[in-house]
Design an enzyme around this catalytic site. Structure first.
Site, PDB file in Angstrom:
ATOM      1  N   GLY A  12     108.005  31.767 111.212  1.00  0.00           N
ATOM      2  CA  GLY A  12     108.993  32.493 111.533  1.00  0.00           C
ATOM      3  C   GLY A  12     107.975  33.639 110.912  1.00  0.00           C
ATOM      4  N   ARG A  85     119.212  35.227 104.508  1.00  0.00           N
ATOM      5  CA  ARG A  85     121.274  34.910 105.128  1.00  0.00           C
ATOM      6  C   ARG A  85     121.912  35.255 105.217  1.00  0.00           C
ATOM      7  NH1 ARG A  85     122.890  36.793  98.642  1.00  0.00           N
ATOM      8  NH2 ARG A  85     125.091  36.687  98.425  1.00  0.00           N
ATOM      9  N   HIS A 178     113.098  39.375  91.020  1.00  0.00           N
ATOM     10  CA  HIS A 178     113.120  39.961  92.293  1.00  0.00           C
ATOM     11  C   HIS A 178     113.939  40.992  91.884  1.00  0.00           C
ATOM     12  CE1 HIS A 178     110.721  39.782  96.104  1.00  0.00           C
ATOM     13  NE2 HIS A 178     111.417  39.295  96.505  1.00  0.00           N
TER      14      HIS A 178
HETATM   15  N1  APR Z   1     111.112  22.878 108.317  1.00  0.00           N
HETATM   16  C1  APR Z   1     109.531  24.044 108.819  1.00  0.00           C
HETATM   17  N2  APR Z   1     110.435  24.983 108.652  1.00  0.00           N
HETATM   18  C2  APR Z   1     111.103  25.343 108.871  1.00  0.00           C
HETATM   19  C3  APR Z   1     112.863  24.210 108.700  1.00  0.00           C
HETATM   20  C4  APR Z   1     111.828  23.116 108.198  1.00  0.00           C
HETATM   21  N3  APR Z   1     113.240  21.973 107.814  1.00  0.00           N
HETATM   22  N4  APR Z   1     113.990  25.119 108.743  1.00  0.00           N
HETATM   23  C5  APR Z   1     113.382  26.151 108.855  1.00  0.00           C
HETATM   24  N5  APR Z   1     112.185  27.072 109.653  1.00  0.00           N
HETATM   25  C6  APR Z   1     111.915  27.333 109.645  1.00  0.00           C
HETATM   26  C7  APR Z   1     112.664  28.583 110.933  1.00  0.00           C
HETATM   27  O1  APR Z   1     112.509  28.209 111.626  1.00  0.00           O
HETATM   28  C8  APR Z   1     111.504  29.762 110.848  1.00  0.00           C
HETATM   29  O2  APR Z   1     111.344  29.554 112.143  1.00  0.00           O
HETATM   30  O3  APR Z   1     111.787  28.413 108.852  1.00  0.00           O
HETATM   31  C9  APR Z   1     111.629  29.551 109.511  1.00  0.00           C
HETATM   32  C10 APR Z   1     111.706  31.054 108.817  1.00  0.00           C
HETATM   33  O4  APR Z   1     110.961  32.130 109.705  1.00  0.00           O
HETATM   34  P1  APR Z   1     112.530  33.710 109.358  1.00  0.00           P
HETATM   35  O5  APR Z   1     113.692  33.060 110.376  1.00  0.00           O
HETATM   36  O6  APR Z   1     110.959  34.458 110.567  1.00  0.00           O
HETATM   37  O7  APR Z   1     112.580  34.243 108.359  1.00  0.00           O
HETATM   38  P2  APR Z   1     110.679  34.759 107.499  1.00  0.00           P
HETATM   39  O8  APR Z   1     111.218  36.326 107.745  1.00  0.00           O
HETATM   40  O9  APR Z   1     110.116  34.674 107.770  1.00  0.00           O
HETATM   41  O10 APR Z   1     111.086  34.792 105.846  1.00  0.00           O
HETATM   42  C11 APR Z   1     110.748  33.486 105.522  1.00  0.00           C
HETATM   43  O11 APR Z   1     110.460  33.410 103.597  1.00  0.00           O
HETATM   44  O12 APR Z   1     110.778  36.097 102.061  1.00  0.00           O
HETATM   45  C12 APR Z   1     111.026  35.061 102.447  1.00  0.00           C
HETATM   46  O13 APR Z   1     113.243  35.555 101.792  1.00  0.00           O
HETATM   47  C13 APR Z   1     112.301  34.946 103.393  1.00  0.00           C
HETATM   48  O14 APR Z   1     113.183  33.026 102.596  1.00  0.00           O
HETATM   49  C14 APR Z   1     112.014  33.675 103.510  1.00  0.00           C
HETATM   50  C15 APR Z   1     111.382  32.971 104.095  1.00  0.00           C
END
Ligand code: APR
Length: 313
Positions: A12, A85, A178
């Site tokens: 992501g 969240r 944090h």
């Molecule tokens: N396996 C692999 N990837 C997964 C899985 C899984 N089981 N479940 C979810 N994902 C992927 C989602 O498909 C998405 O592409 O994790 C990615 C998360 O990306 P975003 O929603 O863009 O979130 P992002 O802003 O990158 O934050 C990711 O980092 O800083 C922390 O709080 C933030 O917990 C969050 C994490």
């Protein structure tokens, strides 16, 4: 000699930004992995990034998909997988979902990359680091969480803005969790060796610390989503210290048992990162106020871990 391999799970905003900086810094080959439904999109992001190579002049392989075999033999794995969240979602619901996601990812990584160092970025961080440690079965030294690198980057940025000086000259330390749980340590902050207290009045420095504490919220308000460039930059700094065995000292969520009297939890402390992961936790002197803030932070970590344990089954 083979190039280091760094896998990023969760492609992501944070994950893709990590991949970009790993490539630009030429730290090694990059493998991006996401869920099967996002396999094409992940492959596309990897290809798009690979096509920056001729411009930025990096020679590393960048691939993407959903197959964990691609991560085989990784030296470092950065885990950003999870869901953010959502409005109306309780902290407990978020933990329940992300414990499952980070737990299953950690198990899969342990199978294909049993020697890797895991850098956990998914939130709530302290609970996710614990989950990754338990589910991977890795030694504590090879599991570390990213939060402090981001908080300190925000704090250093705001100090440099205040003084209109180079961010490079700001050296700082903070501990704990944090945001609200952060333990600021202004007496360990200096500007080119000059104690910050000689350059910024205490009341103003406290305002800067408060802004750093709510730095994540400030960005969510502006962008409508959580930050990604700086969280990724912090994570890649940690990965660099490991793959290049730099033995740099960062505030990270590291396992502390006797250290600071924590008793077996991952908490934000200064630690040295090198080829083996957490090479050592550094114990600094804390005064009574700092100690109290740190203890509060640790008690919150314990609550989060308890919730994570319930959801791990
Ligand atoms: N396996 C692999 N990837 C997964 C899985 C899984 N089981 N479940 C979810 N994902 C992927 C989602 O498909 C998405 O592409 O994790 C990615 C998360 O990306 P975003 O929603 O863009 O979130 P992002 O802003 O990158 O934050 C990711 O980092 O800083 C922390 O709080 C933030 O917990 C969050 C994490």
């Amino acid at each position: 000699m083979r190039r280091p391999k760094i896998s990023v799970i969760g492609a992501g905003n944070v994950g893709a930004s990590c991949a970009f900086w790993i490539a630009v810094k030429e730290l090694g080959d990059v493998v991006l992995i996401d869920i099967p439904e996002a396999a094409d999109k992940t492959a596309g992001k990897a290809l798009d990034l690979a096509q920056c190579g001729p411009v930025h002049r990096f020679d590393c392989r960048i691939t993407g998909g959903s197959d964990y075999d691609a991560a085989a033999g990784s030296d470092v794995v950065i885990i950003t997988a999870g869901i953010p969240r959502k409005p109306g979602m309780s902290r407990d619901d978020l933990i329940a979902t992300n414990v499952k996601i980070v737990g299953s990812v950690s198990k899969k990584i342990a199978e294909v990359a049993p020697e890797a160092v895991l850098i956990i970025v998914s939130n709530p961080l302290d609970a996710m680091v614990y989950t990754a440690w338990k589910q991977s079965g890795f030694p504590t030294q090879r599991v570390v969480g990213q939060a402090g690198c981001l908080d300190i980057a925000r704090y250093r940025t705001f100090i440099a803005m205040e003084l209109d000086c180079s961010v490079e000259d700001i050296s700082a330390l903070l501990m704990g969790g944090h945001g609200d749980d952060m333990v600021p340590l202004p007496r360990y902050t200096s500007v080119a060796g000059i104690p910050v207290s000689q350059l910024i009045p205490e009341a103003r420095l406290n305002e800067i610390i408060d802004r750093a504490k709510v730095g994540g919220g400030e960005l969510v308000k502006l962008m409508g989503t959580s930050a990604y460039y700086a969280p990724a930059a912090g994570s890649v700094d940690m990965a660099e210290a490991i793959v290049r065995d730099k033995r740099r000292i960062f505030p990270c969520a590291a396992y502390c048992d006797k250290e600071y009297g924590v008793g077996g939890y991952f908490v934000g402390v200064p630690c040295m990162l090198g080829a083996n992961g957490v090479e050592k936790v550094i114990e600094v002197e804390l005064d009574a106020t700092e100690r109290k803030q740190f203890d509060t932070s640790v008690s919150h970590v314990k609550e989060l871990v308890e919730l994570a344990q319930k959801n791990m089954g």
